[in-house]
Design an enzyme around this catalytic site. Structure first.
Site, mmCIF file in Angstrom:
data_model
loop_
_atom_site.group_PDB
_atom_site.id
_atom_site.type_symbol
_atom_site.label_atom_id
_atom_site.label_comp_id
_atom_site.label_asym_id
_atom_site.label_seq_id
_atom_site.Cartn_x
_atom_site.Cartn_y
_atom_site.Cartn_z
ATOM 1 N N TYR A 1 -13.475 4.471 -5.713
ATOM 2 C CA TYR A 1 -12.620 5.533 -6.269
ATOM 3 C C TYR A 1 -13.347 6.446 -7.237
ATOM 4 C CZ TYR A 1 -9.174 1.708 -5.465
ATOM 5 O OH TYR A 1 -8.425 0.677 -4.981
ATOM 6 N N CYS B 1 -28.517 -1.826 -1.035
ATOM 7 C CA CYS B 1 -29.161 -0.717 -0.335
ATOM 8 C C CYS B 1 -28.150 0.326 0.115
ATOM 9 C CB CYS B 1 -29.951 -1.256 0.840
ATOM 10 S SG CYS B 1 -31.167 -2.444 0.274
ATOM 11 N N GLU B 2 -27.538 0.988 -0.852
ATOM 12 C CA GLU B 2 -26.607 2.091 -0.616
ATOM 13 C C GLU B 2 -26.714 3.015 -1.823
ATOM 14 O OE1 GLU B 2 -24.217 2.418 1.857
ATOM 15 O OE2 GLU B 2 -24.268 0.400 2.723
ATOM 16 N N TYR C 1 -8.643 -5.863 -9.681
ATOM 17 C CA TYR C 1 -9.315 -5.244 -8.534
ATOM 18 C C TYR C 1 -10.832 -5.297 -8.715
ATOM 19 C CZ TYR C 1 -4.505 -3.847 -8.003
ATOM 20 O OH TYR C 1 -3.140 -3.888 -7.920
ATOM 21 N N GLY D 1 2.394 -0.875 -11.109
ATOM 22 C CA GLY D 1 1.724 0.418 -11.155
ATOM 23 C C GLY D 1 1.432 0.987 -12.523
ATOM 24 N N GLU E 1 6.584 -5.783 -10.758
ATOM 25 C CA GLU E 1 5.410 -6.333 -10.080
ATOM 26 C C GLU E 1 4.102 -5.829 -10.700
ATOM 27 O OE1 GLU E 1 7.491 -6.292 -5.610
ATOM 28 O OE2 GLU E 1 6.017 -4.763 -6.150
ATOM 29 N N PRO E 2 3.887 -6.068 -11.985
ATOM 30 C CA PRO E 2 2.654 -5.563 -12.578
ATOM 31 C C PRO E 2 1.446 -6.365 -12.119
ATOM 32 C CG PRO E 2 3.827 -6.929 -14.168
ATOM 33 C CD PRO E 2 4.709 -6.830 -12.945
ATOM 34 N N GLY E 3 0.345 -5.691 -11.895
ATOM 35 C CA GLY E 3 -0.911 -6.353 -11.567
ATOM 36 C C GLY E 3 -1.970 -5.938 -12.568
ATOM 37 N N ARG F 1 -14.820 -0.739 -7.576
ATOM 38 C CA ARG F 1 -14.004 0.404 -7.988
ATOM 39 C C ARG F 1 -14.800 1.684 -8.245
ATOM 40 N NH1 ARG F 1 -11.354 0.675 -12.044
ATOM 41 N NH2 ARG F 1 -9.543 1.716 -11.200
HETATM 42 C C1 PLP Z 1 -0.591 -3.286 -5.574
HETATM 43 C C2 PLP Z 1 0.865 -3.496 -5.730
HETATM 44 C C3 PLP Z 1 1.414 -3.821 -6.970
HETATM 45 C C4 PLP Z 1 0.610 -3.887 -8.239
HETATM 46 O O1 PLP Z 1 0.134 -2.660 -8.653
HETATM 47 P P1 PLP Z 1 -0.595 -2.500 -10.082
HETATM 48 O O2 PLP Z 1 -0.970 -1.100 -10.133
HETATM 49 O O3 PLP Z 1 -1.772 -3.411 -10.059
HETATM 50 O O4 PLP Z 1 0.385 -2.889 -11.130
HETATM 51 C C5 PLP Z 1 2.774 -4.068 -7.033
HETATM 52 N N1 PLP Z 1 3.552 -4.000 -5.924
HETATM 53 C C6 PLP Z 1 3.049 -3.693 -4.719
HETATM 54 C C7 PLP Z 1 3.952 -3.650 -3.549
HETATM 55 C C8 PLP Z 1 1.697 -3.430 -4.570
HETATM 56 O O5 PLP Z 1 1.218 -3.110 -3.369
#
Ligand code: PLP
Length: 422
Positions: free
Chosen positions: A322, A348-349, A377, A245, A279-281, A318
């Site tokens: 959002y 077409c939106e 994303y 997050g 859990e970084p994404g 995105r």
């Molecule tokens: C989406 C998600 C993440 C990653 O979130 P980021 O904002 O991309 O770091 C980590 N853990 C869980 C459970 C998620 O659903």
């Protein structure tokens, strides 16, 4: 402290945008437009920023596959020691195909099906992050049938406001995710009583694009109180999974560096003797990718211009989903008068835009622009809407470049469909 803005390898050299050591223009000449381009060095740097920051305690970084699930990106992160945070059987399939060991994979999501649970148990993942009582019982049942014990953490909803966009906030009472912290104890008691369940962890994930360390600190403190209560019940937590997050800089946000996050979290965690899971994404891949697109046409609108490009909301959702902001820069810098423009795709939106009312230098048909911070994303949310083939993805490493996903063809569009006369 180094900020995320400077933490990527897309920059101008003599007014020309480069991905690491290659002019973006050359990549477009070779692979066509639109094109997702990722920087190897940026991915490595971002992963290491996390790994090094938490070096002083036992930890495991489980990259959140949904942010960008390209096999080669998973392979690279896996080779650096990353595990995976997955939310579906499909992501488990990808992660293991890319060589990430199941013993480093954690599995979240409110709607795991029986088939998916079966698949994950057979693979032997590290743990399920369980989001409800019924799911817990289902996992127990499937594990029993397979004569296995399922390692689990309960996903706790700590009721913390991460002050981010409502669609990407997940840790408040009203959200569908996790188990309310007030009910955590009874759920843990139940989990402990189930024969085929091995309780090993606590999990929380409060949202995405969080730009301050404070919500992480607040949520962690709440979870640690729970861990102490569990000890009294003889439930010993080995894995403390604090989710992902952390935000990135899209515009003018100033998210903390992982080092700053660590500086706030480590003092609270010392002596806990648990393995910390992160859990970084977004913060790994977001600024490691750009989407390059070509201007097709321009036309005047009311008080602004429309710049029509060959990428659309199906390629990068995105902004539409959002109202998200992405910086947009020309691939070749030009000295021209500025205009206010909507940068829109061919779909077409009316919601099909990459930027709205944006101040940019006048653009001409055929010119290229880059949508920055599109690595997370971006492709993973793309679709075939309007029967548009999905774009190619390329990884750049220094002067080398690798096609890591082919551009789809018209044939790909109808794969699996049947021409039935009814
Ligand atoms: C989406 C998600 C993440 C990653 O979130 P980021 O904002 O991309 O770091 C980590 N853990 C869980 C459970 C998620 O659903």
């Amino acid at each position: 402290m180094q900020k995320y803005l400077s933490m990527h390898f897309f920059r101008y050299i003599q007014n020309e945008l480069y991905a690491e050591d290659i002019p973006v223009r050359e990549l477009i000449n070779e692979y066509g437009s639109p094109l997702y381009i990722y920087s190897y060095k940026t991915l490595v740097r971002h992963f290491k920023a996390y790994d090094d920051s938490f070096d002083s305690i036992p930890h495991l970084i489980c990259y959140a596959v949904k942010a960008n699930s390209n096999l080669s990106i998973l392979r690279l992160l896996g080779s650096l020691g990353s595990g995976a945070d997955i939310v579906s059987g499909g992501e488990l399939y990808r992660a293991t195909k890319a060589g990430i060991r199941p013993s480093r994979i954690v599995y979240a999501g409110v709607g795991k099906t029986e088939e998916e649970i079966d698949f994950a148990l057979k693979k032997g993942i590290l743990m399920f992050n369980v989001e409800s009582e019924q799911e817990l019982k289902k996992i127990d049942e499937v594990a029993g049938r397979l004569s296995k014990r399922a390692r689990i953490a309960l996903r706790i909803n700590p009721d913390i406001d991460p002050e981010t966009h409502p669609y990407i906030s997940t840790g408040l009472k009203e959200h569908k995710f996790g188990i309310p912290i007030e009910e955590a104890l009874e759920h843990y008691r139940l989990a402990k009583s189930l024969k085929n369940i091995d309780v090993v962890g606590v999990h929380k994930h409060i949202g995405s694009q969080i730009t301050s360390a404070q919500p992480f600190v607040d949520a962690l403190k709440r979870v640690l109180i729970l861990v102490e209560e569990l000890k009294k019940e003889d439930i010993n937590i080995r894995y403390l999974d604090i989710g992902g997050g952390l935000g990135i800089q899209y515009e003018s946000e100033k998210p903390p560096h992982p080092k700053e996050l660590a500086k706030r979290l480590l003092p609270i965690l010392r002596d806990s003797r648990m393995t910390l899971i992160l859990e970084p994404g977004r913060s790994i891949v977001g600024n490691a990718g750009i989407l390059v697109t070509r201007v097709l046409y321009t036309k005047p609108g009311l008080g602004k211009e429309f710049v029509i490009v060959d990428a659309a909301m199906n390629d990068l959702m995105r902004p539409t989903l959002y109202g998200a902001y992405h910086r947009i820069v020309p691939v070749k810098k030009v000295r021209r008068k500025g205009i206010i423009a909507d940068i829109v795709g061919p779909i077409c939106e009316s919601g099909d835009f990459l930027a709205r009312e944006r101040e940019i230098p006048q653009l001409k048909p055929g010119e290229l622009i880059a949508v920055m911070s599109a690595g997370a994303y971006g492709f993973s949310m793309s679709s075939n809407y309007n029967s548009r083939p999905r774009v190619a993805e390329v990884m750049v490493k220094g002067k080398e470049h690798y096609l890591i996903r082919e551009r789809e063809t018209y044939k790909d569009l109808i794969r699996g469909e049947r021409l039935v006369e009814v």
